[in-house]
Design an enzyme around this catalytic site. Sequence first.
Site, PDB file in Angstrom:
ATOM      1  N   CYS A  15       0.806  -1.225   0.000  1.00 52.13           N
ATOM      2  CA  CYS A  15       0.000   0.000   0.000  1.00 52.13           C
ATOM      3  C   CYS A  15       0.840   1.276   0.000  1.00 52.13           C
ATOM      4  O   CYS A  15       0.321   2.358  -0.255  1.00 52.13           O
ATOM      5  CB  CYS A  15      -0.953  -0.002   1.184  1.00 52.13           C
ATOM      6  SG  CYS A  15      -2.115  -1.388   1.163  1.00 52.13           S
ATOM      7  N   HIS A  72      -3.479   7.026   2.491  1.00 48.83           N
ATOM      8  CA  HIS A  72      -3.902   5.720   1.983  1.00 48.83           C
ATOM      9  C   HIS A  72      -5.246   5.358   2.604  1.00 48.83           C
ATOM     10  O   HIS A  72      -5.427   5.424   3.821  1.00 48.83           O
ATOM     11  CB  HIS A  72      -2.840   4.679   2.325  1.00 48.83           C
ATOM     12  CG  HIS A  72      -3.308   3.274   2.158  1.00 48.83           C
ATOM     13  ND1 HIS A  72      -3.851   2.803   0.985  1.00 48.83           N
ATOM     14  CD2 HIS A  72      -3.331   2.236   3.033  1.00 48.83           C
ATOM     15  CE1 HIS A  72      -4.185   1.541   1.133  1.00 48.83           C
ATOM     16  NE2 HIS A  72      -3.882   1.169   2.371  1.00 48.83           N
ATOM     17  N   ASN A  98     -10.283  -0.411   0.242  1.00 44.22           N
ATOM     18  CA  ASN A  98      -8.828  -0.266   0.240  1.00 44.22           C
ATOM     19  C   ASN A  98      -8.313  -0.789  -1.097  1.00 44.22           C
ATOM     20  O   ASN A  98      -8.349  -1.990  -1.360  1.00 44.22           O
ATOM     21  CB  ASN A  98      -8.247  -1.069   1.407  1.00 44.22           C
ATOM     22  CG  ASN A  98      -6.732  -0.992   1.499  1.00 44.22           C
ATOM     23  OD1 ASN A  98      -6.051  -0.639   0.543  1.00 44.22           O
ATOM     24  ND2 ASN A  98      -6.197  -1.344   2.656  1.00 44.22           N
TER      25      ASN A  98
END
Length: 335
Positions: free
Chosen positions: A112, A254, A284
């Site tokens: 990520c 994020h 996500n």
Amino acid sequence: MRKSAVLCGLGAYLPERVVTNDDLAKIMDTTDEWISSRTGIRERRVVEPGVSTGDLAVHAGARALKSAGGEPVDLVILATSTPDHPCPATAPFVAHRLGLVDTPAWDLSAVCSGFLYGLTAASSFITAGSARRVLLIGADAFSTILAPADRATRPIFGDGAGAVVLRPGDPDEPGALGPSVLGSDGSLRELITVRAGGSREPLDPADPEQEGRYFTMRGRSVFRHAVARMTAATTEVRERAGWRPEDVDCLVAHQANRRILQAVAQRLALPMERCALHLDRVGNTAAASIPLAMADAVADGRLKSGHRVLLTAYGGGATWGAAALTWPGITPQPA
């Protein structure tokens, strides 16, 4: 005169298929209330069978190139943890499909945090004079590595891709990247992992249910480390940029979990109104998360030319990072 990397193009792409929390509740032991109260996610986009990360990356890359005026680039970086194949890298075929003949292209794996790692790498190529224009893509199809009935992971992740184009420019112009910070701690590698499938633990063709072939995450530990690392890295970048908390117009973090975003914003003394937030609609999206969030924030008016922006992420490895930039007057090609 010192040069900086300047963001001059932005593109986003999401698969058409929408999977809601109620859809997941039909196939696993969960509810919309359970998922949304813990994560802030209500729906996510998921690829159809046969659609790969590379397919998503091509769409987002083409849109970023169009946003930047259509000029060719001389380097392609693809941040992903779900490549089309273990070998070869996905980026060269993405570049080929975009018509970028003989252009160097490579994959970058930092989960990520991949987009921020790629942003720093692209900036270094430009400021060193090794590249004039760089296409950086963050793309992941995490739905392809999740256990079908795992309610700890499947409700969290979605698929998508976002991309930016960078060029050389002046440090004071809108779009110029400011200071950045990256970090890692390999002792935390088991927090976020797909254990099987690599050289240390190859897949066993005789065991289709082999333990370790799917993505796993230790949520509580990830939460604690993510908040601490993202807060520290973002604070360092803000201070190096010479900004006070009140000078920051937008935090693009994020999009992992609404509670993580709230905790980081609180520690940075930033109201949620100044934070990009769209995980409720996409989940996500791993390496695609930050560029997708930037495109969404431009679309809803939260990001405007001249705004002072902080970017931050935490991912498997463990890896983390943060960067500062002033927002340019660009029109992203939408998802």
